[in-house]
Scaffold this motif. Structure first.
Motif, short mmCIF file in Angstrom:
data_model
loop_
_atom_site.label_atom_id
_atom_site.label_comp_id
_atom_site.label_asym_id
_atom_site.label_seq_id
_atom_site.Cartn_x
_atom_site.Cartn_y
_atom_site.Cartn_z
N ALA A 281 -34.07 49.62 77.26
CA ALA A 281 -32.61 49.74 76.61
C ALA A 281 -32.72 49.75 75.11
N GLU A 282 -33.87 49.30 74.50
CA GLU A 282 -34.11 49.60 73.21
C GLU A 282 -34.28 51.24 72.93
N ALA A 283 -35.11 51.70 73.78
CA ALA A 283 -35.57 53.00 73.36
C ALA A 283 -34.00 53.94 73.55
N ARG B 224 -32.08 56.37 70.68
CA ARG B 224 -31.70 57.66 71.13
C ARG B 224 -30.19 57.72 70.83
N GLN B 225 -29.32 56.78 71.07
CA GLN B 225 -27.77 56.77 71.00
C GLN B 225 -27.70 56.74 69.49
N GLN B 226 -28.30 56.00 68.61
CA GLN B 226 -28.09 55.75 67.27
C GLN B 226 -28.47 56.96 66.62
N LYS B 227 -29.70 57.72 66.82
CA LYS B 227 -29.84 59.15 66.47
C LYS B 227 -28.83 60.21 66.75
N SER B 228 -28.45 60.15 67.96
CA SER B 228 -27.31 60.92 68.15
C SER B 228 -26.18 60.79 67.54
N ALA B 229 -25.96 59.43 67.40
CA ALA B 229 -24.60 59.17 66.64
C ALA B 229 -24.59 59.66 65.25
#
Ligand code: ZN
Ligand code: ZN
Ligand code: ZN
Length: 250
Positions: free
Chosen positions: A221-223, A227-232
């Motif tokens: 979940a953390e990974a 990834r989502q934060q990077k993409s955001a």
């Protein structure tokens, strides 16, 4: 074409697994709805119906035509080959969207669809054979020592335990009940945990395994969040760039 990085390969594999889990859910829903309908409408033939020569209630074709099995194509006469091709063509047209295998009764050439047509009823002899087979199986108590627990990760990211025989090298179950969601969910991945029962036959304490599983879930979940934060962040940068561009043009 540029070579994919390990991360890209992993992402693609994850996407494929998710897609396949969703497809499995759709198929599962479709089959369950059909089974309900079969039950409601009494689509299954009884042995007596079958022996009386009633046609299949799924497709309306005869269950048994007495023409004998299709020989290998090479051994068919020209006329038979044509008949075979025509029957095949008709079948394909009628069952174009069924996405399922076919079956036919031995000694008969009519082909039935595993999705549309309930399987032929079992006769007394077959039942007897099956009963003998069941009684030759080890009891539930005896078989406990040969059972392994697997962790199934579902497409909702929940992880549920699954018990099966140790000899099986993978989990073929594609959809299971998710107790957390209260829904049927497609399986995205499976990991063997180890023996399901202790030597004394009691179910293996799951707490240690559960803690490990939770730790794994947390890490995953953390990974995902990273990834989502990077993409955001990337999207945000792109928005800023576009705003800049728009601003410099006006
Ligand atoms: Zn049929
Ligand atoms: Zn069909
Ligand atoms: Zn779930």
């Amino acid at each position: 074409m540029a070579k994919l990085t390990e991360e890209q390969k992993r992402q693609r594999a994850a996407k494929r697994a998710l897609r396949s889990a969703l497809e499995a859910e759709t198929d599962d829903r479709r089959r369950r709805e059909r089974d309900e309908r079969w039950k409601r409408e009494g689509t299954h033939l009884s042995w007596a119906d079958y022996m009386a020569g009633e046609p299949c209630r799924g497709c309306g074709e005869p269950m048994y035509d007495g023409l004998g099995d299709w020989y290998p194509l090479m051994k068919l006469s020209e006329l038979e080959k044509r008949e075979y091709e025509e029957a095949n063509q008709r079948y394909r047209e009628r069952h174009a969207d069924c996405r399922d295998a076919r079956w036919s009764v031995s000694g008969s050439r009519v082909t039935h669809c595993c999705f549309c047509c309930p399987p032929p009823p079992m006769g007394p002899k077959q039942m007897e054979k099956l009963a003998r087979l069941f009684s030759s199986w080890p009891s539930r108590e005896e078989s406990k020592k040969d059972l392994d627990t697997w962790d199934l990760t579902l497409r909702c990211d929940h992880v549920v335990p699954h018990i099966q025989h140790r000899e099986r090298s993978h989990v073929s179950t594609r959809v299971v009940d998710c107790p957390e969601c209260g829904e049927r969910r497609g399986v995205v991945s499976s990991d063997r945990v180890g023996p399901a029962y202790r030597d004394d036959g009691t179910i293996r304490e799951r707490s240690a395994a559960d803690r490990e599983r939770l730790a794994r879930e947390l890490a995953a979940a953390e990974a995902k969040l990273t990834r989502q934060q990077k993409s955001a962040a990337a999207t945000q940068r792109r928005v800023a760039e576009l705003q800049d561009e728009l601003g410099s043009e006006s």
